[in-house]
Design a protein around this motif. Structure first.
Motif, PDB file in Angstrom:
ATOM      1  N   ASP A   1     -54.583 -15.042  21.067  1.00 57.48           N
ATOM      2  CA  ASP A   1     -54.586 -16.231  21.931  1.00 57.48           C
ATOM      3  C   ASP A   1     -53.180 -16.509  22.434  1.00 57.48           C
ATOM      4  O   ASP A   1     -52.235 -15.755  22.154  1.00 57.48           O
ATOM      5  N   LEU A   2     -53.046 -17.577  23.210  1.00 60.34           N
ATOM      6  CA  LEU A   2     -51.768 -17.943  23.806  1.00 60.34           C
ATOM      7  C   LEU A   2     -50.996 -18.861  22.866  1.00 60.34           C
ATOM      8  O   LEU A   2     -51.558 -19.816  22.317  1.00 60.34           O
ATOM      9  N   GLN A   3     -49.704 -18.570  22.697  1.00 60.05           N
ATOM     10  CA  GLN A   3     -48.859 -19.340  21.794  1.00 60.05           C
ATOM     11  C   GLN A   3     -47.446 -19.451  22.365  1.00 60.05           C
ATOM     12  O   GLN A   3     -47.030 -18.658  23.213  1.00 60.05           O
ATOM     13  N   ILE A   4     -46.717 -20.451  21.885  1.00 63.49           N
ATOM     14  CA  ILE A   4     -45.275 -20.550  22.118  1.00 63.49           C
ATOM     15  C   ILE A   4     -44.585 -20.112  20.844  1.00 63.49           C
ATOM     16  O   ILE A   4     -44.934 -20.590  19.757  1.00 63.49           O
ATOM     17  N   CYS A   5     -43.659 -19.172  20.927  1.00 60.55           N
ATOM     18  CA  CYS A   5     -42.942 -18.778  19.711  1.00 60.55           C
ATOM     19  C   CYS A   5     -41.449 -18.656  19.977  1.00 60.55           C
ATOM     20  O   CYS A   5     -41.010 -18.443  21.107  1.00 60.55           O
TER      21      CYS A   5
ATOM     22  N   LEU B   1     -59.558 -19.568  28.641  1.00 60.04           N
ATOM     23  CA  LEU B   1     -58.681 -19.971  27.539  1.00 60.04           C
ATOM     24  C   LEU B   1     -57.877 -18.807  26.980  1.00 60.04           C
ATOM     25  O   LEU B   1     -57.017 -18.995  26.125  1.00 60.04           O
ATOM     26  N   HIS B   2     -58.171 -17.599  27.436  1.00 61.79           N
ATOM     27  CA  HIS B   2     -57.451 -16.388  27.024  1.00 61.79           C
ATOM     28  C   HIS B   2     -57.488 -16.198  25.511  1.00 61.79           C
ATOM     29  O   HIS B   2     -56.483 -15.832  24.884  1.00 61.79           O
ATOM     30  N   ILE B   3     -58.651 -16.453  24.933  1.00 58.93           N
ATOM     31  CA  ILE B   3     -58.910 -16.175  23.525  1.00 58.93           C
ATOM     32  C   ILE B   3     -59.810 -14.949  23.452  1.00 58.93           C
ATOM     33  O   ILE B   3     -60.916 -14.948  23.992  1.00 58.93           O
ATOM     34  N   SER B   4     -59.321 -13.910  22.825  1.00 61.69           N
ATOM     35  CA  SER B   4     -60.089 -12.661  22.696  1.00 61.69           C
ATOM     36  C   SER B   4     -60.476 -12.467  21.236  1.00 61.69           C
ATOM     37  O   SER B   4     -59.627 -12.162  20.396  1.00 61.69           O
ATOM     38  N   TYR B   5     -61.760 -12.662  20.953  1.00 63.28           N
ATOM     39  CA  TYR B   5     -62.263 -12.509  19.592  1.00 63.28           C
ATOM     40  C   TYR B   5     -62.609 -11.048  19.348  1.00 63.28           C
ATOM     41  O   TYR B   5     -63.264 -10.405  20.169  1.00 63.28           O
TER      42      TYR B   5
ATOM     43  N   ASN C   1     -56.013 -25.063  21.492  1.00 58.55           N
ATOM     44  CA  ASN C   1     -56.243 -24.278  22.700  1.00 58.55           C
ATOM     45  C   ASN C   1     -55.090 -24.538  23.655  1.00 58.55           C
ATOM     46  O   ASN C   1     -54.604 -25.668  23.764  1.00 58.55           O
ATOM     47  N   THR C   2     -54.663 -23.491  24.346  1.00 56.33           N
ATOM     48  CA  THR C   2     -53.427 -23.558  25.124  1.00 56.33           C
ATOM     49  C   THR C   2     -53.632 -23.043  26.541  1.00 56.33           C
ATOM     50  O   THR C   2     -54.249 -21.989  26.746  1.00 56.33           O
ATOM     51  N   LEU C   3     -53.100 -23.783  27.505  1.00 60.00           N
ATOM     52  CA  LEU C   3     -53.029 -23.337  28.896  1.00 60.00           C
ATOM     53  C   LEU C   3     -51.563 -23.320  29.303  1.00 60.00           C
ATOM     54  O   LEU C   3     -50.802 -24.224  28.923  1.00 60.00           O
ATOM     55  N   PHE C   4     -51.167 -22.307  30.063  1.00 60.73           N
ATOM     56  CA  PHE C   4     -49.809 -22.257  30.608  1.00 60.73           C
ATOM     57  C   PHE C   4     -49.869 -22.399  32.122  1.00 60.73           C
ATOM     58  O   PHE C   4     -50.675 -21.731  32.787  1.00 60.73           O
ATOM     59  N   VAL C   5     -49.013 -23.260  32.644  1.00 54.50           N
ATOM     60  CA  VAL C   5     -48.953 -23.540  34.077  1.00 54.50           C
ATOM     61  C   VAL C   5     -47.501 -23.453  34.522  1.00 54.50           C
ATOM     62  O   VAL C   5     -46.624 -24.077  33.905  1.00 54.50           O
ATOM     63  N   GLU C   6     -47.226 -22.699  35.586  1.00 53.81           N
ATOM     64  CA  GLU C   6     -45.843 -22.608  36.065  1.00 53.81           C
ATOM     65  C   GLU C   6     -45.452 -23.903  36.778  1.00 53.81           C
ATOM     66  O   GLU C   6     -46.201 -24.433  37.599  1.00 53.81           O
TER      67      GLU C   6
ATOM     68  N   PHE D   1     -46.338 -16.413  24.763  1.00 55.07           N
ATOM     69  CA  PHE D   1     -46.766 -15.049  24.435  1.00 55.07           C
ATOM     70  C   PHE D   1     -48.240 -15.029  24.043  1.00 55.07           C
ATOM     71  O   PHE D   1     -48.818 -16.054  23.676  1.00 55.07           O
ATOM     72  N   VAL D   2     -48.816 -13.832  24.132  1.00 53.44           N
ATOM     73  CA  VAL D   2     -50.130 -13.565  23.535  1.00 53.44           C
ATOM     74  C   VAL D   2     -49.853 -13.053  22.131  1.00 53.44           C
ATOM     75  O   VAL D   2     -49.140 -12.058  21.957  1.00 53.44           O
ATOM     76  N   LEU D   3     -50.393 -13.743  21.117  1.00 54.40           N
ATOM     77  CA  LEU D   3     -50.154 -13.357  19.728  1.00 54.40           C
ATOM     78  C   LEU D   3     -51.419 -12.841  19.071  1.00 54.40           C
ATOM     79  O   LEU D   3     -52.530 -13.275  19.383  1.00 54.40           O
ATOM     80  N   ASP D   4     -51.225 -11.907  18.157  1.00 50.45           N
ATOM     81  CA  ASP D   4     -52.320 -11.401  17.324  1.00 50.45           C
ATOM     82  C   ASP D   4     -52.473 -12.341  16.136  1.00 50.45           C
ATOM     83  O   ASP D   4     -51.580 -12.462  15.303  1.00 50.45           O
ATOM     84  N   GLN D   5     -53.617 -12.999  16.058  1.00 47.31           N
ATOM     85  CA  GLN D   5     -53.869 -13.980  15.000  1.00 47.31           C
ATOM     86  C   GLN D   5     -54.788 -13.438  13.903  1.00 47.31           C
ATOM     87  O   GLN D   5     -55.315 -14.191  13.091  1.00 47.31           O
TER      88      GLN D   5
END
Length: 453
Positions: free
Chosen positions: A341-345, A294-298, A424-429, A332-336
């Protein structure tokens, strides 16, 4: 109102980009099943906007009469537009010629005013041309949906403007008369989500009758409409992003892929949640899953409660395409704060006065074409309250005008930006052929709308 005024005074807040999404952040799978069709699925299409901006080059020509590159292309290829067959009889009847300057304004006026293309929503503008007919986006969304949603239980939901309700109902009646197992529902953007406008000193803007000026709160307000849908899976796609049927295979395959990936990931997430609640899983295994899948880094020490909080959220699978320089948002990977985690901005969410943020945004390899599959039920099968997962700090402030007077407008966090911030976000090309937006009328001349290789 007080809440809105405070936001105007505070100004829009910027996100903090850690890095653009790279291939290492993408979720890959070659397997595509149709198991997701066992769930209740609906296709959600924001379709309330009028096509006025699409024809702004033509409006400008009516006002100024200046020959621009866009006008030259429009008339040189007039016969190639999907709506030309509806224009042709008028040209013959009035003996008008596209190359005569004195006739061009009459042709444009007929298109915009007599044919009402200037006031119709994009849903009812002919956009794709075929040998024997031309199709509107509302038709293409239905045709497309039949190929990846359950053909026995086809459901589509459109958000429309009240001004266009009769137009929609008329089309729906014709579609239902075809005898297919089809459900076409619609809703309006809720007036309760309108926001107050202010002057340049952040004071409420008053109308002539003394009342405050309220404006629609942007597409982020549609999270309310999304939340009202009683379903398991929601496919989201913009109204004008419809490819020619000659290229539909890529779109159908990618939709099935997004849904299949989400279906499998949802099962894994629910499995971990049940094990966590029963104390049957090691926290390190869950932390690895959060980080690697999930590319969430705590940033802190992960507790069982925190792990449940991260996992028990709505899930979205977002198609992304190679960045071609299109205006709009990116992954993008954003600092929350205490995690990344993964976000669209969007570009407007980034502080371009900071060199590192500007460079990170501009070096993004991928672009978000608004192609999402959302899983909106929890591990117990209960529907998430999507309003709980909105980051209200990701609102937008823009400068507008009202009857020539400058105002500032407030928009809610964007539907696939801040409104889904805590998902939670997944990105797929997905293939670039699946992305065919129509921002200007001349975009209809592209191969993606004419079926040309």
């Amino acid at each position: 109102m007080k809440e809105y005024l405070e936001k105007f005074k505070s100004g829009a807040k910027y996100v903090r980009i850690v890095s653009p999404v790279t291939r290492e952040h993408l979720t890959n799978s070659n397997e595509s099943t149709e198991e997701y069709q066992n769930l209740r699925c609906v296709k959600f299409v924001p379709a309330s906007g009028a096509a006025t901006r699409m024809f702004e080059d033509l409006y400008q020509y009516l006002e100024e009469g200046k020959e621009t590159e866009a006008i030259t292309e429009f008339f040189s290829r007039l016969e190639d537009f999907p709506f030309y067959e509806d224009l042709k009889d008028f040209l013959l009847e009035k003996n008008l010629h596209k190359n005569r300057v004195e006739d061009r304004k009459r042709i444009i006026e007929h298109l915009l005013f007599d044919m009402k293309y200037g006031e119709y929503p994009k849903a009812f503008i002919k956009m794709n041309r075929y040998e024997d007919f031309s199709a509107m986006p509302i038709e293409e969304h239905l045709y497309e949906g039949e190929r990846y949603l359950s053909p026995e239980d086809l459901k589509l939901h459109f958000t429309i403007s009240p001004n266009h309700e009769n137009l929609f109902l008329s089309y729906r009646e014709r579609a239902l008369d075809a005898g297919k197992p089809l459900e076409m529902t619609y809703s309006f953007q809720k007036s309760s989500t309108d926001t107050v406008a202010v002057d340049l000193e952040n004071k409420p803007f008053h109308l002539e009758n003394g009342e405050y000026l309220y404006r629609p709160g942007g597409h982020g307000a549609l999270i309310e409409n999304l939340n009202d849908l009683d379903t398991d899976v929601i496919f989201i796609k913009n109204i004008d992003n419809v490819c020619h049927r000659a290229f539909l295979g890529d779109t159908v395959d990618s939709k099935k892929k997004l849904a299949s990936i989400g279906y499998e990931m949802k099962k894994r997430i629910d499995g971990y949640l049940l094990k966590l609640l029963e104390h049957k899983v090691d926290l390190q295994e869950v932390e690895d899953f959060l980080l690697n899948d999930l590319h969430i880094s705590y940033k802190g020490e992960l507790t069982r409660e925190k792990a449940v909080e991260f996992l028990n959220r709505p899930l979205r699978v977002c198609g992304v395409v190679k960045n071609q320089g299109e205006p709009g948002g990116g992954p993008f990977v954003l600092d929350q704060g205490d995690y990344t985690d993964l976000q669209i901005c969007e570009k407007s969410e980034v502080d371009f006065s900071k060199e590192d943020q500007r460079m990170l945004f501009e070096t993004s390899e991928f672009f978000n074409p608004v192609d999402l599959v959302c899983f909106v039920r929890d591990y117990k099968g209960e529907k998430f309250d999507l309003l709980r997962y909105v980051n209200e700090d990701r609102y937008f402030i823009s400068k507008k005008s009202y009857k020539g007077k400058p105002i500032k407008a407030l928009e809610h966090p964007g539907l696939w930006n801040g409104a889904m911030d805590r998902w939670n976000t997944l990105f797929v090309e997905v293939p670039l052929s699946t992305f065919n937006p129509v921002k200007k009328v001349n975009d209809l001349l592209s191969p993606g709308h004419r079926g040309e290789a």
